[in-house]
Structure formats: C-alpha cells, structure tokens
Scaffold this active site. Structure first.
Site, PDB file in Angstrom:
ATOM      1  N   HIS A 128       0.531  -0.808   1.871  1.00  0.00           N
ATOM      2  CA  HIS A 128      -0.470   0.062   1.255  1.00  0.00           C
ATOM      3  C   HIS A 128       0.163   1.201   0.455  1.00  0.00           C
ATOM      4  O   HIS A 128      -0.518   1.850  -0.340  1.00  0.00           O
ATOM      5  CB  HIS A 128      -1.441   0.607   2.305  1.00  0.00           C
ATOM      6  CG  HIS A 128      -0.888   1.679   3.192  1.00  0.00           C
ATOM      7  ND1 HIS A 128      -0.456   1.443   4.480  1.00  0.00           N
ATOM      8  CD2 HIS A 128      -0.720   3.008   2.989  1.00  0.00           C
ATOM      9  CE1 HIS A 128      -0.058   2.572   5.028  1.00  0.00           C
ATOM     10  NE2 HIS A 128      -0.192   3.535   4.146  1.00  0.00           N
ATOM     11  N   ASP A 158       1.024  -5.189   6.901  1.00  0.00           N
ATOM     12  CA  ASP A 158       1.127  -3.954   6.118  1.00  0.00           C
ATOM     13  C   ASP A 158       2.586  -3.563   5.877  1.00  0.00           C
ATOM     14  O   ASP A 158       2.958  -2.401   5.958  1.00  0.00           O
ATOM     15  CB  ASP A 158       0.383  -2.798   6.792  1.00  0.00           C
ATOM     16  CG  ASP A 158       0.200  -1.608   5.852  1.00  0.00           C
ATOM     17  OD1 ASP A 158       0.227  -1.814   4.621  1.00  0.00           O
ATOM     18  OD2 ASP A 158       0.056  -0.470   6.334  1.00  0.00           O
ATOM     19  N   SER A 254       3.602   7.470   5.766  1.00  0.00           N
ATOM     20  CA  SER A 254       3.466   6.019   5.730  1.00  0.00           C
ATOM     21  C   SER A 254       4.719   5.365   5.157  1.00  0.00           C
ATOM     22  O   SER A 254       5.191   5.738   4.079  1.00  0.00           O
ATOM     23  CB  SER A 254       2.257   5.617   4.880  1.00  0.00           C
ATOM     24  OG  SER A 254       1.062   5.926   5.528  1.00  0.00           O
TER      25      SER A 254
END
Length: 510
Positions: A128, A158, A254
C-alpha cells in the site's frame, strides 16, 4: 513362601491405608490453608519450566538502534493528477465561494518507510506504500536520493519488493519470527509524520492476529476478506497473521522495520488499530518468516507462487460460526466444502472434519493455518490433523497450484519511472517456453498491476515480450537499457499473448 507373601500383602494394605489417612488429613489441612500457602504448595509441586528462550537479545536498545537505523529508508511516492478539467475548475471556484475545503490540485504525494535487505539495493516495504505510484523516491539515512522501480508486489500479504541502483548499502539482518515471544522487547524503526529515522520501543503484545484489513481497500473490486467464514487456503483475499506490538507506530511507519533487541528484523510494520488515524496502542507487523517466501518468489519469478489446500471453512473461534455448523468446539476450522481435485480432497479430508493441528501445532483460528500455508509452494506437503467422529486423524496434503498470482499494484521520465509505468513484472523465458512460442528471445509477464500500461492495453499474465523498440529483450536489464535510451517518448512493445496470438503495441510515454 506363603509367609513372605502374606507379609508383603499386609505391608501394602497398611501403606495404602496410611496414604489414604494422610491424603484425608492433607485435604482437610488444605481447606484451612491460606491462598498464599496454596500457591506455595502448588509451585513446590509444579516448579516453573526452564527460562523461556525468545528471539530477543539484551534489554538494551542502543546497539540495535544503531545497527538498524542506517538501513531503514524514507519512501516518497508521487501519483498522477486526477483532476478533471472544467469540472475541477468549477469545483474550485464554487468551493472557494462557499468556504468548502478543496481537493489538492496537481500531482499527489505520500510517504512511507522501507527496509534495505540486500547490499545491491533490494528494499522491502508495504504494497500500500507504493501502490499505483508513478514515481518512487528513496532517501537513505545518509540523505542520498534514488529513484526506485517496483520488482513486484503481493496485495495478499501487503508486501512489495522494490530496487534502487546502488551498491554496498547497509542492510538489516533477517531474524526468525517463529522465535518471537509475547512480552519480549521490540523496536519499531521508520519515518512517522515525515520524521526521518525514528525509533520507538514496546513489547510484543500478541502473535497471529487477524484483523481483517488486507483486501479492504476503498478502490478494491473485491469484497473485504470475510470474517465469519473464510475460503482458505485459497488465500486469495489476504493472509493475516500479524505480530501485535505496543511500540508506537504512526502514519509513515508503514513498510518500516520491527526488530528485536539483537537488531534482527522480525516483522514489517503494516497497520495500526485506531479511531483517529494515529497511534492508540495497537500496531501490527507482517512476520518476517512469511515475508521471506513472498520476497524470494517476487525476486525469482516476478510474482508469488502459492499452493492451496482446497477447502473452505468456518473459524470455530467465532461462536456464531460454530453455532451455524452445530459444533460445540471453540477452536479449530470446520471444513464446509472441498475443491474438486484439490489437495485436501485427494488426501482424504472430508466435509464436516475439523482441522485441529497444522504440522503438529494447534489451530485456534484461521491465522494459525493461513500463515503456515502462505510460506509454501505448489507441490509442497503439509501435515494436517483433523477431528472426525470424536477421534483425530492425520493427513498429508500436497498443495495444488491455482490461477496466476493476483493482478496487483504500482504504476516521469527516468528508466525507473517508465518501468513502473509499464505496471508489470517479468522473468526470462526458459527453453521450453521459447520452444512453445517459437522465439529465440523474450521475457514472460508474471504480474500485471492495475493502472499501468499493460493493464490498460490488456496484455495479460502469461504473455511474452520479445522486443521493445525493435531491440530483442531477454531480461529486465535489457528492458532497462532500451528504456534508458528512449528518445522520442515512444515505446513499441512486441510479443505474444498466452494463446500464441501476436501483438505489436505503440505507446506514447509522457
């Protein structure tokens, strides 16, 4: 002889009576014991097990932080301007008149983190973080800047593997997430709120968390991964078996590193549970043992190769799911149906079985099976224990291949940008593939990512690219060379569809 036997019998009966009287006295005494005394008696009879061995090193964070920080990078991504001409001009004008908050105009930007895992520039991050990006800029801890290209992505976990052209880079040592223990100290390293090289500390709060976020993107065509009843391990929606930590993780973390105090990478930070969008005590990381398989597949094949058991099941840790199948069990996976010809069916597993163990380890919920299968390839074998008619039975299941890896992510004028704009991943043709398509050169398309040129022109996975701008292509390096020498902004891509039909498409690259 009889006398000796009688003596032994008398001694045995006397001993039993004495023991019985002692036990009665002990129970009577126990009834009068304080709770503290009962604790002492219990632990005297049940001494603690040997010290738990975890993946953690010494309880000092300075050395680990010093080793890891240089290899965690800042990722800045740029996205296309999706403004819509006259409509956006009217929106801008009337929005200003009525005091409405306007959408930003022009190209959009976002940021995240990544971890260098190879001295020659391979970086792991979240899917992402780089999804649909046209330009990916990497800033290292020593403030050098590089453009990155996407080697491949896996929305099911992911994860993404990207690469910069550099050598002798610092790297983070890969650890063993199976050895991680709840309660051990960990560090989160990343770039929250664009604050470069931030280190936070906490403990492992839980393992094997399934929080139902992978596959839940707002623009996904697929529905979110079901909670009540999951098709698995077709694993097409998302593989979640997160390490939960209370180390502070915020937007920008992230793709960053979760490491133990020995400085070993045990997870890739991926998500937070929050009502505000900022840290509220719950962060989640992808276990590195799962990531290793995904990243190696992407590097080798351009996409992830997965094996599937071929069952759909209900997670019995959910009381409603257990009730729906009339089960009184509170753990395990109830087999609802089997894929015809799948590995589970061929191994002898039946509808109504309850999967209780995988490789001898208890299955309490879906993530216990999900992650273990997610590490394996088609053709690998996995041992499952099922409960059937009140007794456990063991089966060895050979995982079956399924459809090619899911179409995924990423999509300006540098070679890296143009490569990302193609929106595909590739691997060289082997001899059998060359013979099948009757070509002497070519690369196989192993992944097509939404929003890229290959997606827009419907060049599917399984196609073969034989030349670009009339230059033979045998590797990604050949593609880079042609793209780098691009002069007029035009790409002529020639090749064959999976069914053997040929194509030659011309693209104007802006």
């Amino acid at each position: 002889m009889k006398k000796i036997g009688l003596t032994l019998l008398t001694a045995f009966v006397g001993g039993a009576m004495a023991l019985g009287v002692y036990k009665l006295a002990e129970n009577k005494y126990a009834d009068n014991m304080t709770l503290e005394d009962k604790q002492k008696v219990y632990f005297a009879s049940n001494p603690s097990t040997a010290a738990v061995v975890s993946s953690a090193g010494a309880a000092d964070f300075t050395q680990a932080a010093a080793e890891v920080t240089p290899a965690v990078v800042y990722i800045r991504t740029t996205y296309a301007d999706k403004s819509n001409g006259q409509q956006d001009q009217l929106e801008q004008m009337f929005g200003q008149m009525f005091g409405q908050r306007m959408r930003p105009q022009g190209p959009q930007m976002a940021s995240g983190s990544g971890v260098i895992i190879s001295p020659d520039g391979y970086i792991v991050t979240n899917n992402h973080v780089v999804a649909k990006a046209e330009k990916i800029t990497i800033v290292t801890n020593d403030h050098r800047s590089f453009e990155a290209k996407v080697i491949g992505t896996d929305p099911n976990t992911d994860l993404a593997l990207i690469k910069i052209e550099a050598t002798n880079l610092p790297i983070v040592k890969l650890g063993n997430s199976d050895a991680v223990r709840v309660g051990e100290w960990v560090l989160a390293v990343g770039n929250p709120f664009k604050l470069n090289s931030t280190v936070t500390a906490g403990i492992v709060s839980a393992k094997g968390r399934n929080i139902g976020i992978i596959g839940r993107g707002d623009d996904d065509d697929d529905n979110p991964f079901p909670v009540r009843q999951q098709e698995n391990p077709s694993l097409k929606r998302g593989i979640e078996s997160f390490i939960q930590t209370d180390a502070a993780i915020n937007p920008g973390n992230s793709g960053g590193a979760l490491v133990n105090t020995a400085g070993e990478l045990i997870g890739i930070n991926a998500a937070i549970a929050s009502h505000t969008g900022s840290y509220e005590g719950y962060g989640f990381a992808i276990p590195i043992n799962l990531a290793k398989k995904v990243l190696n597949d992407i590097k080798k094949y351009g996409a992830v190769k997965r094996g599937y058991i071929g069952v759909s099941f209900a997670d019995l840790s959910d009381p409603e799911a257990a009730k729906s199948v009339n089960s009184d069990k509170t753990n395990g996976l109830y087999v609802n149906s089997l894929v015809t010809g799948g590995g589970a069916e061929q191994a002898g597993i039946k509808t109504g079985d309850i999967i209780t163990k995988v490789e001898g380890n208890p299955v309490y919920e879906s993530s216990d099976l999900q992650e273990r299968v997610g590490r394996l390839q088609p053709g690998d074998k996995i041992n499952l224990t099922v409960l059937r008619n009140g007794s456990e039975k063991n089966f060895t299941v050979t995982l079956k291949a399924d459809a090619p890896a899911a179409r995924t992510t990423a999509v300006s004028k540098s070679a890296a940008e143009l490569f990302n704009k193609l929106g595909a991943s590739f691997q060289p043709l082997n001899a059998a593939q060359k013979a099948k398509f009757r070509v002497n050169s070519g690369v196989l398309v192993t992944q097509v990512r939404p929003g890229g040129i290959f997606d827009d022109t419907e060049i599917p996975v399984g196609s073969v690219i034989t030349s670009i701008n009339k230059q033979p292509i045998n590797s990604v390096a050949d593609m880079d060379k042609v793209i780098t020498s691009l002069k007029n902004g035009r790409l002529i891509i020639t090749g064959y569809y999976p069914d053997g039909g040929s194509f030659s498409n011309v693209f104007e690259v802006q």
